[in-house]
Write a protein that holds these residues in place. Structure first.
Motif, PDB file in Angstrom:
ATOM      1  N   GLY A 114       0.740 -14.183   7.734  1.00  0.00           N
ATOM      2  CA  GLY A 114       1.517 -13.450   6.723  1.00  0.00           C
ATOM      3  C   GLY A 114       0.801 -12.239   6.173  1.00  0.00           C
ATOM      4  N   VAL A 115      -0.096 -11.656   6.971  1.00  0.00           N
ATOM      5  CA  VAL A 115      -0.933 -10.573   6.465  1.00  0.00           C
ATOM      6  C   VAL A 115      -0.279  -9.219   6.731  1.00  0.00           C
ATOM      7  N   THR A 116      -0.322  -8.348   5.731  1.00  0.00           N
ATOM      8  CA  THR A 116       0.183  -6.987   5.894  1.00  0.00           C
ATOM      9  C   THR A 116      -0.671  -6.275   6.939  1.00  0.00           C
TER      10      THR A 116
ATOM     11  N   LEU B 237       0.853  -1.187   0.000  1.00  0.00           N
ATOM     12  CA  LEU B 237       0.000   0.000   0.000  1.00  0.00           C
ATOM     13  C   LEU B 237       0.884   1.231   0.000  1.00  0.00           C
ATOM     14  N   ARG B 238       0.602   2.139  -0.914  1.00  0.00           N
ATOM     15  CA  ARG B 238       1.338   3.409  -0.924  1.00  0.00           C
ATOM     16  C   ARG B 238       0.371   4.533  -0.590  1.00  0.00           C
ATOM     17  N   ILE B 239       0.703   5.260   0.479  1.00  0.00           N
ATOM     18  CA  ILE B 239      -0.109   6.408   0.879  1.00  0.00           C
ATOM     19  C   ILE B 239       0.625   7.631   0.363  1.00  0.00           C
ATOM     20  N   ALA B 240      -0.016   8.355  -0.550  1.00  0.00           N
ATOM     21  CA  ALA B 240       0.697   9.434  -1.235  1.00  0.00           C
ATOM     22  C   ALA B 240       0.018  10.777  -0.992  1.00  0.00           C
ATOM     23  N   GLY B 241       0.656  11.609  -0.202  1.00  0.00           N
ATOM     24  CA  GLY B 241       0.180  12.983   0.019  1.00  0.00           C
ATOM     25  C   GLY B 241      -1.210  13.079   0.595  1.00  0.00           C
ATOM     26  N   VAL B 242      -1.558  12.177   1.519  1.00  0.00           N
ATOM     27  CA  VAL B 242      -2.922  12.167   2.056  1.00  0.00           C
ATOM     28  C   VAL B 242      -3.106  13.257   3.113  1.00  0.00           C
ATOM     29  N   SER B 243      -4.110  14.120   2.880  1.00  0.00           N
ATOM     30  CA  SER B 243      -4.474  15.162   3.845  1.00  0.00           C
ATOM     31  C   SER B 243      -5.938  14.995   4.211  1.00  0.00           C
ATOM     32  N   LYS B 244      -6.278  15.484   5.396  1.00  0.00           N
ATOM     33  CA  LYS B 244      -7.689  15.433   5.791  1.00  0.00           C
ATOM     34  C   LYS B 244      -8.061  16.689   6.563  1.00  0.00           C
ATOM     35  N   HIS B 245      -9.110  17.349   6.090  1.00  0.00           N
ATOM     36  CA  HIS B 245      -9.642  18.514   6.806  1.00  0.00           C
ATOM     37  C   HIS B 245     -10.974  18.141   7.434  1.00  0.00           C
TER      38      HIS B 245
ATOM     39  N   LEU C 111       3.606   7.448   2.863  1.00  0.00           N
ATOM     40  CA  LEU C 111       3.981   6.247   3.597  1.00  0.00           C
ATOM     41  C   LEU C 111       3.923   5.052   2.654  1.00  0.00           C
ATOM     42  N   ASP C 112       4.927   4.181   2.738  1.00  0.00           N
ATOM     43  CA  ASP C 112       4.873   2.935   1.978  1.00  0.00           C
ATOM     44  C   ASP C 112       4.736   1.782   2.947  1.00  0.00           C
ATOM     45  N   ILE C 113       3.766   0.925   2.707  1.00  0.00           N
ATOM     46  CA  ILE C 113       3.565  -0.242   3.558  1.00  0.00           C
ATOM     47  C   ILE C 113       4.009  -1.463   2.764  1.00  0.00           C
ATOM     48  N   GLU C 114       4.995  -2.158   3.262  1.00  0.00           N
ATOM     49  CA  GLU C 114       5.518  -3.291   2.502  1.00  0.00           C
ATOM     50  C   GLU C 114       4.703  -4.554   2.733  1.00  0.00           C
TER      51      GLU C 114
END
Ligand SMILES: Nc1ncnc2c1ncn2[C@@H]1O[C@H](COP(=O)(O)OP(=O)(O)O)[C@@H](O)[C@H]1O
Ligand SMILES: [Mg+2]
Lengths: 353, 302
Positions: A185-187, A5-13, A25-28
Motif C-alpha cells: 500500500g505504499v505511494t 506529495l505535492r510538487i509545486a513549480g519545481v525547476s532545476k538548472h 504534480l500531485d501524487i495521491e
C-alpha cells in the motif's frame, strides 16, 4: 484519497541548462505514478529532487502539506531503487536488506525476522547469506526492492528499475512489482521510458518532454486521448500523418476527405495520429472516395500481418488480423483505399506541442 | 540454486581451468622482461652479499660463519633505534592515511576537470622534488634561524628560538610530508570504485554522512588503505635523508644507525645484520598487508 506529495513549480538548472521547467504534480496517497518520457527529459532529475539528492532551483515539495525541500535525504524516510541498483558490494544480501533498519531502532531478532519476511516476499528465502556479487540480475533487482521496502518508506521511488533485465524477466517483474506495491500500500513513483511498462504499472501516468509535463492522467485515458502528437507517438501510435483542414471542416489526407471533421479554420495544417491496428484497407477505388495508397510491403507475423502502404513520400503502417479477407488477394503494388477506425485516431493542430 | 546457474558456474570453472593450462608465458614475453630482470639482479646480488656478510665471523670482511653480528644488535643503542623506527614509521603511516583519505575523496569527487588536475599536481609535487630540497625547505621554515622563528622573535612573542627541528616531531613532520603522495594516489584509484550512488543509497536508507562514510566508504576503501599504508610504512621505515636532515644526530632511525656502524665504526657485519633486520620487518609488513587484502577480497567478491 488524500494528496501525499505535492510538487509545486519545481525547476532545476544545471548551469545554463534548464533540466526541469516548473513541474506541478500531485501524487495521491497509495497510488502508483509512472513518469514516462524519452531519455534526457528530466525524469531522473525530478526523482532525485523528490528523494533529496538534488536541490530544486525553484519550487516546493509538500509532503502532507509541509515543505520538505530543505530536509536532507536521510531524514525523508523514502525508499529508493537506483537504476544501477547500488547494492552494497561488501555486504551480504541480508546485510543489505537490514541496512536501513538500524537507523529505525530495529535490531536483533526483530531485524532478522523483518529480513526473513522480506526475503519471503521477494520469493528468495534461501539467499540471505550470499554476497550480492553472486546473484543473477533478477535476484539483485528483487534484493534492491526489498532493501528499499524494508524500512516501510513513506514514498517508494524507482528509477528505471527493470531496464537492465531481458524482456521476459522484465514482464514477470512488472507484475510482481505491481502486486508488491498493492500489498504494501505504499505511494510509489516509478521512472521509465518504456510505455508498455508504464501502462502496465501506473494508476497515473505522467508524460514528460524536455523538462515539462505534457500530459497526466489515467493510462487508458492518455492512450485513447493523447493531447499532442508527441504523446500519441510515445504511447505507440505508429502513424503521425500530415493532414489539412478543408473548407467544409473535413480533415483531408492525401488530398482526399476522411471521416473526421475539424473546427480549425480552412487550410490549417493538422496531424492525424493513427495506430497501425486502426487502419482498415479496402479495394481502391472505394465507393465513398477517401485517401488511397500503394501496397509496398506485406509480412505475415502469425496472428497479425504487417503492411506498409505508401502515398508520395508518406508511408502508413497497417496491422491487420491475418484472417482479414482482403489479405487473400492483396499484392505488392496494388492500390488500396484507407479507412480509419475513429476509436484509435486523434487529430491535432500541427503546431500544437 | 537454479540449474542454469549451476551450469554457468561449472562452465566458468572449466573456463578458468582451461586458462590456467593454456597460460604459458612465451619466449617473446620473457625476452621483454629481460631488461627489468637485469636491472633487479645487482640489487638481489647485493642483498645476498649483505646476508652473507651479516653472518661473517669477522666484522670487516667475509670470513667464516657466526651469528655474532646479530647477537651484538641486542644492545640498547640498536634496540632504541629499532623501536624509534617502528614508532615513527607506524605513526607517520596513520597520520598520512588520515590526511590522504579526505584528499583523495575531494580530488575524485571534484566535478571540474581543471580543478581536479590542479589538485593532483599539487599533491604530486613532492614526488617530483628531491627529498633533499624538501628537507631544506623544512629547515628554512622551521629551523632556529628559519622563517617561523625569525617572525616570532621579531614580534617578540618568544625570547629564544623554538626547537621545531632536530627532534622526533620534526622528523615525523618530514616523513608525513614526503610520503603523503605515495598514499594519495593508490587511494584515489580505490576511491573511484566507491560509487556516489552507494553513498546516496545509504543516505536514502537513513544514514548520515558520517555513518555512510564508516559503513560504506571505509570498508570499500580497505584494500586501498592497506596497500597505501604498507607502501608508506616501508618507505618511512627505511627513510634516510629525512631523519638525517631534520633529525640531526638526535633522532637515529635505523638507516642512520646502520650508516653509523659503517662510517665511524667500520662494523660491516653489524651493518649488514641491521640491514637484514630492516628488510625483514618491511617484508613482514608487506606480506601481512597482502594477506589482509586477499582476505577482504573473499568477502567483497566481484
Ligand atoms: N548533474 C548534472 N549536471 C549537468 N546536467 C545534468 C546533470 N544531471 C542531468 N543533467 C542533464 O539534465 C537532463 C535530464 O537528465 P535526466 O534527468 O537524467 O534525464 P532522464 O532521466 O529523463 O533520461 C539531461 O540533458 C542531462 O544531461
Ligand atoms: Mg534517467
Amino acid at each position: 484519497m488524500g494528496i501525499d506529495l505535492r510538487i509545486a513549480g519545481v525547476s532545476k538548472h544545471f548551469g545554463e541548462f534548464q533540466a526541469l521547467k516548473g513541474i506541478d504534480l500531485d501524487i495521491e496517497q497509495g497510488s502508483f505514478v509512472c513518469l514516462l518520457g524519452p531519455s534526457g527529459c528530466g525524469k531522473t532529475t525530478l526523482l532525485r529532487i523528490i528523494a533529496g539528492f538534488e536541490r530544486a532551483s525553484a519550487g516546493q515539495l509538500l509532503l502532507n502539506g509541509s515543505d520538505i525541500s530543505a530536509v536532507p535525504p536521510h531524514k525523508r524516510d523514502f525508499g529508493m531503487v537506483f537504476q544501477s541498483l547500488a547494492l552494497f558490494p561488501h555486504m551480504s544480501v541480508a546485510e543489505n536488506i537490514a541496512y536501513g533498519l538500524k537507523f529505525r531502532g530495529v535490531t536483533g531478532v526483530k531485524r532478522d525476522d523483518r529480513v526473513a519476511e522480506l526475503l519471503d516476499v521477494i520469493s528468495l528465502p534461501a539467499i540471505a547469506d550470499r554476497p550480492v556479487s553472486s546473484l543473477s540480475g533478477g535476484q539483485r533487482q528483487r534484493v534492491a526492492i526489498a532493501r528499499a521496502l524494508a524500512v516501510q518508506p513513506r514514498l517508494f521511488l524507482l528509477d528505471e528499475p527493470l531496464s537492465a533485465l531481458d524482456a521476459q524477466l522484465r514482464d514477470a517483474m512488472q507484475i510482481e512489482l505491481r502486486q508488491l506495491q498493492q500489498q504494501f500500500g505504499v505511494t510509489t513513483i516509478l521512472v521509465t521510458h518504456d510505455q508498455t511498462e508504464a501502462m502496465m504499472l501506473a494508476d497515473k501516468l505522467v508524460v514528460m518532454k524536455g523538462g515539462e509535463v505534457c500530459q497526466q492522467g489515467a493510462p487508458q485515458e492518455i492512450y485513447s486521448q493523447p493531447a499532442t502528437a508527441f504523446t500519441a507517438q510515445f504511447l505507440g501510435a505508429s502513424n503521425i500523418l500530415d493532414a489539412i483542414a478543408s473548407d467544409q471542416g473535413i480533415v483531408q489526407l492525401f488530398g482526399a476527405d476522411t471521416v473526421f471533421s475539424t473546427e480549425e479554420a480552412p487550410g490549417t495544417a493538422l496531424k492525424l495520429s493513427v495506430r497501425a491496428e486502426n487502419v482498415i484497407l479496402d479495394r481502391a477505388p472505394h465507393p465513398s472516395g477517401g485517401p488511397c495508397a500503394e501496397v509496398e510491403f506485406i509480412r505475415n507475423l502469425g496472428a497479425s500481418t504487417e503492411i506498409l502502404v505508401k502515398n508520395g513520400a508518406t508511408t502508413v503502417r497497417v496491422r491487420l488480423s491475418s484472417r482479414d479477407s482482403i489479405l487473400r488477394t492483396l499484392a505488392i503494388g496494388e492500390r488500396v483505399a484507407l479507412q480509419f477506425d475513429p476509436e484509435g485516431c486523434v487529430v491535432f493542430r500541427a503546431d500544437a506541442d | 540454486m537454479p540449474a542454469h546457474e549451476q551450469t554457468l558456474q561449472s562452465l566458468m570453472r572449466h573456463q578458468s581451468a582451461a586458462r590456467v593450462r593454456r597460460w604459458r608465458p612465451d619466449s617473446a614475453l620473457w625476452l621483454l622482461c629481460l631488461p627489468a630482470l637485469l636491472i633487479i639482479t645487482p640489487f638481489l646480488v647485493a642483498c645476498l652479499y649483505m646476508l652473507r656478510f651479516s653472518v661473517s665471523a669477522d666484522t670487516g670482511s667475509i670470513n667464516g660463519f657466526s651469528l655474532q653480528a646479530y647477537a651484538e644488535l641486542a644492545q640498547p643503542y640498536f634496540l632504541r633505534s629499532l623501536w624509534l623506527t617502528l614508532k615513527l614509521a607506524a605513526s607517520s603511516t596513520v597520520i598520512v592515511l588520515m590526511l590522504a583519505v579526505p584528499l583523495a575523496m575531494v580530488i575524485v569527487t571534484t566535478r571540474s576537470a581543471s580543478w581536479r588536475r590542479l589538485m593532483t599536481v599539487v599533491v604530486l609535487l613532492p614526488m617530483i622534488l628531491n627529498l633533499l630540497i624538501q628537507s631544506y625547505g623544512w629547515i628554512l621554515l622551521l629551523g632556529p634561524a628559519g622563517v617561523i622563528n625569525t617572525t616570532l622573535l621579531q614580534l617578540g612573542m618568544v625570547e629564544r628560538p623554538l626547537i621545531l627541528l632536530f627532534n622526533e616531531k620534526g622528523v615525523l613532520l618530514g616523513l608525513v610530508q614526503t610520503s603523503l603522495p605515495l598514499a594519495v594516489f593508490p587511494l584515489m584509484s580505490s576511491m573511484r570504485a566507491v560509487s556516489q550512488e552507494y553513498l546516496e543509497a545509504a543516505s536514502g536508507l537513513g544514514a548520515s554522512h558520517w555513518r555512510s562514510f564508516v559503513d560504506i566508504t571505509l570498508p570499500l576503501l580497505k584494500p586501498g588503505l592497506i596497500g597505501a599504508g604498507s607502501i608508506v610504512f616501508a618507505f618511512n621505515a627505511s627513510a634516510f635523508a629525512v631523519p638525517l636532515l631534520l633529525g640531526g644526530r638526535r633522532v637515529r632511525m635505523l638507516g642512520l644507525a646502520i650508516r653509523d656502524m659503517i662510517s665511524p665504526l667500520f662494523n660491516w657485519s653489524g651493518a649488514a645484520a641491521g640491514g637484514m633486520v630492516l628488510i625483514l620487518i618491511i617484508t613482514l609488513v608487506l606480506v601481512l598487508s597482502t594477506w589482509l587484502v586477499s582476505r577482504s577480497d573473499v568477502r567483497g567478491g566481484s
